[in-house]
Design an enzyme around this catalytic site. Structure first.
Site, short mmCIF file in Angstrom:
data_model
loop_
_atom_site.label_atom_id
_atom_site.label_comp_id
_atom_site.label_asym_id
_atom_site.label_seq_id
_atom_site.Cartn_x
_atom_site.Cartn_y
_atom_site.Cartn_z
N HIS A 187 148.48 -18.89 27.35
CA HIS A 187 149.03 -17.54 27.42
C HIS A 187 150.49 -17.47 27.01
CE1 HIS A 187 145.79 -16.19 30.57
NE2 HIS A 187 145.31 -16.35 29.35
N PHE B 121 142.95 -21.78 33.35
CA PHE B 121 144.05 -22.57 32.81
C PHE B 121 145.01 -21.78 31.94
CE2 PHE B 121 139.98 -25.03 32.68
CZ PHE B 121 140.14 -25.64 33.92
N CYS B 122 145.23 -20.51 32.27
CA CYS B 122 146.11 -19.65 31.46
C CYS B 122 145.69 -19.67 29.99
CB CYS B 122 147.57 -20.09 31.61
SG CYS B 122 148.24 -19.90 33.27
N ALA B 123 144.38 -19.70 29.78
CA ALA B 123 143.83 -19.69 28.42
C ALA B 123 142.54 -18.88 28.43
CB ALA B 123 143.59 -21.10 27.92
#
Length: 447
Positions: free
Chosen positions: A127, A365-367
Site C-alpha cells: 500500500h 499484509f497491506c497488499a
C-alpha cells in the site's frame, strides 16, 4: 501426521546476533519455550551491533546542528556520518543524497511530492507504494502471470504515454519474489522515466548496488533492517529533491527566514525539518555497517536453504497451499505465504503462537489488491531473517502438520476481528498495572 524432514541444515543460525534469539515465551497449555520468530518481514529484531551503538550514544544524546557543547557535537557528527554509512551500504552515486525519514512509507510520500509528472506502479505493490501516488498521477499496471509478460505490460504503458517515474517493489512483501530491478531500470530510462525501488523487503536480504543497477531512488525502513528505532531513508538524485517544496516547513530546513519569505536549504536538509531522530539514524547506520560486513553469498546461501526447507516441508502437507505471483520467478527472499484448508489464517497464527511459541503474520499484509487477484481473503506469512535456524523451520513445519492432522489442542475464538485462545492463560509483560509490579493477566474468555 508429521512432515518428513532431512537432517538439519544447521541447528543454530550462524548469524544469530539479533536480540531476542533466546527469548522464552509462555504457552497457553502451560510451560514455556524458546520463541521462534517468523515475522521478520513486519519488524525485524535489533542486531547486537545496533543495540550496542545506541547504548554507547545515549549518554551523548543532545541537539543536532544546534549546539556547541561536546555532547551536541558528538550527536551531530554521528547523525551526519550515518549518511556515509547508508550511502556506502547501497553504493549510492555522487549525485544521490541520503534523506532520513521515519520509514519507507514516509520516504515514498516525500518523493511523491517531488515527482514532476505521472508515476507508473504495479498492482502487486505494498500500500505504501500504491497510496503515496494516488493523488499525484498514478497509473496502475496489472501484473501478468509471469515476470516476462509483466515487463511487457510496463513497457507498453511507458511507451503509450510519457511518465516521470516507474515505482516498483524490489521484493514482494507477500511472496518474497524478487523483480529484476536492473532490467526495469534500463527499461524506464529507455522511455525517459526514472525508477524508484521500494527496498523495504529487499534490503534486509540482498546487497543493493544503486550504481550498478541504475536505480535513481531507493526507499527502505530501519525497522525491517534490524534497526527498530523509528528511522527510514530515501536515497536519490538531488535535482527533484532540491526543486520541490520542503516535505515539512520548519527549523533545520532553511538558510534564511524573514517575516516575508524563506530561503530553503537544499536536500537533504530541505526535507529534514525539526529535531531529527538521532538514535534511530544511528541505529540504521549501525545496521548498514554490520550487514555490509557480512559475507553476502553465505547469507544468501543460508536463507536459500532455509526457504527451500520450509517450502518443501509445507507443500507436502494436505490442504496447505503456498502463494505465488509469477510462474517464472527465479529468486525469492525469505518470505513464504500460505493457507491451510479449513482454518482461517488468523486462527492458524493464534494456534502457532499459543501452543508452539511461533510468531507469524496473518492478514492481507497491506497488499489488498495483490491478495484479491491471487484469490485470497487473507493468508499466513512466515518470514526468515538472520536469527532463523533450521530448528526453527522444523518447528514451524511440525506445528502446521499437527494442525492439519489433529487440529488445535486448545479452544480459539474471534473477537473484534482478532483470534485468541479461549481462555487466554498467558501473562503479557509491559502493560501498566498501576503499581509497577506484576504484568497484567489477559484471562478473560472470548465469546
Amino acid at each position: 501426521m508429521t512432515a518428513v524432514l532431512s537432517a538439519p541444515v544447521c541447528a543454530v543460525s550462524p548469524f544469530a546476533t539479533v536480540s531476542g534469539c533466546d527469548l522464552e515465551v509462555p504457552l497457553v497449555q502451560g510451560g514455556t519455550c524458546t520463541y521462534a520468530n517468523f515475522d521478520y518481514a513486519a519488524s525485524a529484531p535489533a542486531l547486537a551491533a545496533v543495540t550496542d551503538r545506541v547504548t554507547n550514544l545515549l549518554p551523548y544524546y543532545a541537539s543536532v546542528h544546534r549546539g556547541a557543547g561536546y555532547a551536541s557535537r558528538v550527536s551531530t557528527a554521528c547523525y551526519e556520518s550515518a549518511r556515509e554509512s547508508v550511502s556506502r551500504f547501497v553504493c549510492a552515486a555522487n549525485d544521490q543524497v541520503v534523506v532520513f525519514t521515519r520509514n519507507t512509507t514516509d520516504s515514498l510520500n516525500l518523493l511523491a511530492a517531488c515527482v514532476p509528472g505521472d508515476t507508473v506502479v504495479l498492482d502487486i505493490e505494498h500500500h505504501a507504494n500504491l497510496l503515496a501516488w494516488q493523488r499525484r498521477g498514478r497509473r496502475v499496471v496489472t501484473a501478468a502471470a509471469t515476470i516476462e509478460a509483466t515487463i511487457d505490460r510496463i513497457e507498453a504503458e511507458l511507451c503509450a504515454k510519457p511518465a516521470a517515474l516507474l515505482a516498483i517493489t524490489g521484493a514482494s512483501n507477500v511472496t518474497g519474489e524478487v523483480l529484476p530491478i536492473a532490467r526495469l531500470a534500463r527499461l524506464a530510462h529507455r522511455w525517459g522515466a526514472r525508477i524508484l525501488v521500494d527496498a523495504a523487503q529487499l534490503a534486509p536480504h540482498r546487497r543493493i548496488d544503486l550504481q550498478a543497477c541504475g536505480v535513481d531512488y531507493l526507499a527502505l525502513s530501519g525497522h525491517k533492517l534490524y534497526a527498530p528505532f523509528g528511522a527510514g531513508v530515501l536515497v536519490g538524485r538531488r535535482d527533484w529533491l532540491d526543486a520541490a517544496e520542503p516535505y515539512l516547513a520548519g527549523g533545520g530546513a532553511v538558510r534564511e527566514v524573514t517575516t516575508t519569505g524563506t530561503e530553503w536549504a537544499p536536500a537533504p536538509q530541505r526535507h529534514e525539518a525539526g529535531s531529527p531522530n538521532v538514535l534511530g539514524v544511528a541505529a540504521l547506520a549501525a545496521a548498514c555497517d554490520a550487514l555490509g560486513g557480512l559475507d553476502d553469498s553465505a547469507v544468501r546461501s543460508h536463507e536459500r536453504e532455509l526457504c527451500a526447507r520450509l517450502r518443501d516441508g509445507l507443500s507436502v502437507l494436505p490442504g496447505v497451499e503456498l502463494l505465488r505471483v509469477f510462474a517464472d520467478s527465479a529468486d525469492c527472499v525469505g518470505i513464504v505465504a500460505f493457507t491451510v484448508a479449513g482454518h482461517e489464517p488468523g486462527a492458524v497464527a493464534a494456534y502457532l503462537s499459543a501452543e508452539h511459541g511461533i510468531g507469524v503474520r496473518d492478514g492481507r499484509f497491506c497488499a489488498h489488491p495483490l491478495l484479491a487477484r491471487l484469490g485470497y481473503d487473507s493468508a499466513v506469512r512466515a518470514s526468515i531473517g538472520l536469527g532463523t535456524s533450521s530448528a526453527d523451520v522444523d518447528r514451524l513445519i511440525t506445528a502446521v502438520a499437527q494442525l492439519v492432522g489433529s487440529g488445535p489442542a486448545w479452544g480459539y475464538g474471534k473477537a473484534d476481528g482478532q483470534w485468541n485462545p479461549v481462555p487466554e492463560t498467558r501473562p503479557f509483560p509491559g502493560a501498566d498495572t498501576g503499581d509497577g509490579s506484576a504484568p497484567c493477566q489477559l484471562g478473560a474468555e472470548v465469546r
